[in-house]
Scaffold this motif. Structure first.
Motif, PDB file in Angstrom:
ATOM      1  N   ALA A  64     -12.042 -29.698 -44.653  1.00 57.14           N
ATOM      2  CA  ALA A  64     -10.911 -29.754 -43.725  1.00 57.14           C
ATOM      3  C   ALA A  64     -11.419 -29.544 -42.306  1.00 57.14           C
ATOM      4  CB  ALA A  64      -9.878 -28.692 -44.077  1.00 57.14           C
ATOM      5  N   VAL A  65     -10.706 -30.114 -41.351  1.00 49.87           N
ATOM      6  CA  VAL A  65     -11.066 -30.009 -39.945  1.00 49.87           C
ATOM      7  C   VAL A  65     -10.495 -28.716 -39.371  1.00 49.87           C
ATOM      8  CG1 VAL A  65     -10.743 -31.036 -37.667  1.00 49.87           C
ATOM      9  CG2 VAL A  65     -11.164 -32.488 -39.631  1.00 49.87           C
ATOM     10  N   ILE A  66     -11.318 -27.944 -38.688  1.00 49.52           N
ATOM     11  CA  ILE A  66     -10.840 -26.786 -37.934  1.00 49.52           C
ATOM     12  C   ILE A  66     -10.688 -27.173 -36.474  1.00 49.52           C
ATOM     13  CG2 ILE A  66     -11.440 -24.478 -37.113  1.00 49.52           C
ATOM     14  CD1 ILE A  66     -12.791 -23.995 -39.766  1.00 49.52           C
ATOM     15  N   GLU A  67     -11.715 -27.816 -35.927  1.00 52.98           N
ATOM     16  CA  GLU A  67     -11.690 -28.271 -34.545  1.00 52.98           C
ATOM     17  C   GLU A  67     -12.435 -29.596 -34.508  1.00 52.98           C
ATOM     18  OE1 GLU A  67     -13.722 -26.905 -30.393  1.00 52.98           O
ATOM     19  OE2 GLU A  67     -13.019 -25.345 -31.736  1.00 52.98           O
ATOM     20  N   SER A  68     -11.805 -30.613 -33.901  1.00 46.40           N
ATOM     21  CA  SER A  68     -12.397 -31.937 -33.905  1.00 46.40           C
ATOM     22  C   SER A  68     -12.671 -32.403 -32.486  1.00 46.40           C
ATOM     23  CB  SER A  68     -11.452 -32.929 -34.587  1.00 46.40           C
ATOM     24  OG  SER A  68     -11.977 -34.233 -34.495  1.00 46.40           O
ATOM     25  N   SER A  69     -13.667 -33.265 -32.348  1.00 42.97           N
ATOM     26  CA  SER A  69     -13.929 -33.878 -31.051  1.00 42.97           C
ATOM     27  C   SER A  69     -12.883 -34.942 -30.739  1.00 42.97           C
ATOM     28  CB  SER A  69     -15.338 -34.485 -31.035  1.00 42.97           C
ATOM     29  OG  SER A  69     -15.462 -35.426 -32.082  1.00 42.97           O
ATOM     30  N   ASP A  70     -12.178 -35.423 -31.745  1.00 39.27           N
ATOM     31  CA  ASP A  70     -11.079 -36.381 -31.576  1.00 39.27           C
ATOM     32  C   ASP A  70      -9.770 -35.592 -31.546  1.00 39.27           C
ATOM     33  OD1 ASP A  70      -9.329 -38.473 -31.561  1.00 39.27           O
ATOM     34  OD2 ASP A  70     -10.037 -39.395 -33.419  1.00 39.27           O
ATOM     35  N   TYR A  71      -9.088 -35.616 -30.427  1.00 42.62           N
ATOM     36  CA  TYR A  71      -7.874 -34.810 -30.272  1.00 42.62           C
ATOM     37  C   TYR A  71      -6.729 -35.268 -31.174  1.00 42.62           C
ATOM     38  CZ  TYR A  71      -6.024 -38.683 -27.528  1.00 42.62           C
ATOM     39  OH  TYR A  71      -5.587 -39.908 -27.137  1.00 42.62           O
ATOM     40  N   ARG A  72      -6.818 -36.470 -31.746  1.00 42.90           N
ATOM     41  CA  ARG A  72      -5.743 -36.971 -32.603  1.00 42.90           C
ATOM     42  C   ARG A  72      -5.771 -36.364 -34.003  1.00 42.90           C
ATOM     43  NH1 ARG A  72      -6.897 -43.136 -32.356  1.00 42.90           N
ATOM     44  NH2 ARG A  72      -8.955 -42.262 -32.657  1.00 42.90           N
ATOM     45  N   ILE A  73      -6.869 -35.747 -34.395  1.00 43.03           N
ATOM     46  CA  ILE A  73      -6.976 -35.136 -35.721  1.00 43.03           C
ATOM     47  C   ILE A  73      -6.489 -33.698 -35.633  1.00 43.03           C
ATOM     48  CG2 ILE A  73      -8.500 -34.542 -37.612  1.00 43.03           C
ATOM     49  CD1 ILE A  73     -10.339 -36.787 -36.678  1.00 43.03           C
ATOM     50  N   ALA A  74      -5.426 -33.404 -36.346  1.00 40.64           N
ATOM     51  CA  ALA A  74      -4.833 -32.064 -36.310  1.00 40.64           C
ATOM     52  C   ALA A  74      -5.703 -31.078 -37.083  1.00 40.64           C
ATOM     53  CB  ALA A  74      -3.438 -32.108 -36.914  1.00 40.64           C
ATOM     54  N   PRO A  75      -5.790 -29.833 -36.633  1.00 38.68           N
ATOM     55  CA  PRO A  75      -6.515 -28.821 -37.398  1.00 38.68           C
ATOM     56  C   PRO A  75      -5.881 -28.633 -38.777  1.00 38.68           C
ATOM     57  CG  PRO A  75      -6.076 -28.051 -35.178  1.00 38.68           C
ATOM     58  CD  PRO A  75      -5.325 -29.323 -35.342  1.00 38.68           C
ATOM     59  N   GLY A  76      -6.714 -28.478 -39.778  1.00 38.78           N
ATOM     60  CA  GLY A  76      -6.227 -28.322 -41.145  1.00 38.78           C
ATOM     61  C   GLY A  76      -6.156 -29.634 -41.908  1.00 38.78           C
ATOM     62  N   THR A  77      -6.445 -30.761 -41.271  1.00 36.17           N
ATOM     63  CA  THR A  77      -6.422 -32.055 -41.948  1.00 36.17           C
ATOM     64  C   THR A  77      -7.582 -32.150 -42.932  1.00 36.17           C
ATOM     65  OG1 THR A  77      -5.493 -33.089 -39.968  1.00 36.17           O
ATOM     66  CG2 THR A  77      -6.463 -34.551 -41.609  1.00 36.17           C
ATOM     67  N   VAL A  78      -7.277 -32.456 -44.182  1.00 39.08           N
ATOM     68  CA  VAL A  78      -8.326 -32.629 -45.199  1.00 39.08           C
ATOM     69  C   VAL A  78      -8.921 -34.014 -45.015  1.00 39.08           C
ATOM     70  CG1 VAL A  78      -8.828 -32.740 -47.655  1.00 39.08           C
ATOM     71  CG2 VAL A  78      -7.216 -31.051 -46.796  1.00 39.08           C
ATOM     72  N   ILE A  79     -10.230 -34.073 -44.775  1.00 36.37           N
ATOM     73  CA  ILE A  79     -10.870 -35.356 -44.485  1.00 36.37           C
ATOM     74  C   ILE A  79     -11.848 -35.797 -45.558  1.00 36.37           C
ATOM     75  CG2 ILE A  79     -10.638 -35.108 -41.996  1.00 36.37           C
ATOM     76  CD1 ILE A  79     -13.646 -34.341 -41.993  1.00 36.37           C
ATOM     77  N   GLY A  80     -12.099 -34.966 -46.569  1.00 28.83           N
ATOM     78  CA  GLY A  80     -13.035 -35.397 -47.579  1.00 28.83           C
ATOM     79  C   GLY A  80     -13.254 -34.373 -48.667  1.00 28.83           C
ATOM     80  N   SER A  81     -14.225 -34.694 -49.523  1.00 30.04           N
ATOM     81  CA  SER A  81     -14.540 -33.809 -50.640  1.00 30.04           C
ATOM     82  C   SER A  81     -16.027 -33.903 -50.960  1.00 30.04           C
ATOM     83  CB  SER A  81     -13.722 -34.195 -51.866  1.00 30.04           C
ATOM     84  OG  SER A  81     -14.073 -35.492 -52.287  1.00 30.04           O
ATOM     85  N   LEU A  82     -16.551 -32.843 -51.552  1.00 30.53           N
ATOM     86  CA  LEU A  82     -17.937 -32.781 -52.012  1.00 30.53           C
ATOM     87  C   LEU A  82     -17.921 -32.490 -53.500  1.00 30.53           C
ATOM     88  CD1 LEU A  82     -18.201 -31.798 -48.901  1.00 30.53           C
ATOM     89  CD2 LEU A  82     -20.355 -30.886 -49.666  1.00 30.53           C
ATOM     90  N   THR A  83     -18.757 -33.191 -54.256  1.00 30.47           N
ATOM     91  CA  THR A  83     -18.875 -32.990 -55.690  1.00 30.47           C
ATOM     92  C   THR A  83     -20.353 -32.804 -56.023  1.00 30.47           C
ATOM     93  OG1 THR A  83     -17.016 -34.488 -55.976  1.00 30.47           O
ATOM     94  CG2 THR A  83     -18.263 -33.933 -57.938  1.00 30.47           C
ATOM     95  N   ALA A  84     -20.650 -31.872 -56.881  1.00 29.91           N
ATOM     96  CA  ALA A  84     -22.039 -31.561 -57.230  1.00 29.91           C
ATOM     97  C   ALA A  84     -22.704 -32.721 -57.959  1.00 29.91           C
ATOM     98  CB  ALA A  84     -22.088 -30.312 -58.092  1.00 29.91           C
ATOM     99  N   THR A  85     -24.000 -32.848 -57.749  1.00 30.69           N
ATOM    100  CA  THR A  85     -24.815 -33.819 -58.478  1.00 30.69           C
ATOM    101  C   THR A  85     -25.754 -33.045 -59.397  1.00 30.69           C
ATOM    102  OG1 THR A  85     -26.534 -33.837 -56.776  1.00 30.69           O
ATOM    103  CG2 THR A  85     -24.757 -35.440 -56.536  1.00 30.69           C
ATOM    104  N   ALA A  86     -26.612 -33.745 -60.098  1.00 31.73           N
ATOM    105  CA  ALA A  86     -27.552 -33.091 -61.011  1.00 31.73           C
ATOM    106  C   ALA A  86     -28.688 -32.401 -60.267  1.00 31.73           C
ATOM    107  CB  ALA A  86     -28.129 -34.111 -61.984  1.00 31.73           C
ATOM    108  N   VAL A  87     -28.899 -32.778 -59.013  1.00 30.32           N
ATOM    109  CA  VAL A  87     -29.954 -32.177 -58.209  1.00 30.32           C
ATOM    110  C   VAL A  87     -29.405 -30.905 -57.564  1.00 30.32           C
ATOM    111  CG1 VAL A  87     -31.499 -32.543 -56.254  1.00 30.32           C
ATOM    112  CG2 VAL A  87     -30.912 -34.455 -57.738  1.00 30.32           C
ATOM    113  N   PRO A  88     -30.098 -29.778 -57.675  1.00 27.84           N
ATOM    114  CA  PRO A  88     -29.604 -28.540 -57.053  1.00 27.84           C
ATOM    115  C   PRO A  88     -29.469 -28.686 -55.536  1.00 27.84           C
ATOM    116  CG  PRO A  88     -31.401 -28.071 -58.546  1.00 27.84           C
ATOM    117  CD  PRO A  88     -31.330 -29.559 -58.418  1.00 27.84           C
ATOM    118  N   LEU A  89     -28.413 -28.091 -54.980  1.00 30.90           N
ATOM    119  CA  LEU A  89     -28.122 -28.090 -53.551  1.00 30.90           C
ATOM    120  C   LEU A  89     -27.900 -29.484 -52.988  1.00 30.90           C
ATOM    121  CD1 LEU A  89     -30.738 -25.414 -52.458  1.00 30.90           C
ATOM    122  CD2 LEU A  89     -28.319 -25.068 -52.877  1.00 30.90           C
TER     123      LEU A  89
END
Length: 174
Positions: A64-89
């Motif tokens: 989620a965005v806390i502070e964006s360089s683009d003023y049109r994106i509101a704070p708290g907007t969910v912009i993506g997701s991360l999912t684990a792979t088989a490789v650590p980290l």
């Protein structure tokens, strides 16, 4: 009327005590940071992002965005997701291409990245990749007009990323 409320509250407390805590899947060398949860600042634009664990998932995070360089994106907007792979980290990430646009067609477009964290979970790098099918319309043109357009990119890979900023900075020894 108060007795059922007290019984319900006690049942919730007993159930919450019986549920085991979340297991730490990946541990870094730093005792403070054992996973990707936290506040991160991107190195390219200076945007501040929050990685938080997705409810009900073992090794998945929402971004989620806390502070964006683009003023049109509101704070708290969910912009993506991360999912684990088989490789650590190492995580497979999917981000919305244009989170500030109001068009449904543009919000459906996503960009894919491989996010690699360092062993102490202090920084990460984003490496873009493409997924899907593409059609080359140049093949429909006559032979004479088939001019190849080659895009050159001399920028080194692995320098775009983010740095954790939710901790006190470590002192620099001079």
């Amino acid at each position: 009327m108060r007795l059922p409320a007290v019984i319900a509250c006690a049942a919730v407390c007993i159930y919450a005590a019986a549920v085991p805590p979340l297991e730490i899947v990946e541990t870094g060398n730093d005792a403070e940071h054992t996973d990707a949860c936290g506040v991160w600042e991107t190195t390219a634009s200076g945007s501040v992002l929050r990685f938080s664990r997705r409810a009900g998932a073992r090794d998945a995070y929402t971004v989620a965005v806390i502070e964006s360089s683009d003023y049109r994106i509101a704070p708290g907007t969910v912009i993506g997701s991360l999912t684990a792979t088989a490789v650590p980290l190492c995580y497979d990430a999917e981000f919305i291409s244009h989170p500030a646009e109001s068009s449904v067609l543009l919000k459906g477009k996503k960009q894919n990245f491989i996010v690699e964290f360092d062993s102490r979970m202090r920084s990460c790098t984003f490496k873009a990749y493409r997924r899907g099918k593409r059609v080359s319309l140049r093949r429909l043109l006559p032979y004479l007009f088939r001019i190849a357009v080659i895009e050159s990119d001399n920028r080194p890979e692995g320098i775009d990323g983010a740095v954790r900023i939710d901790t006190t900075p470590s002192p620099v020894v001079l």
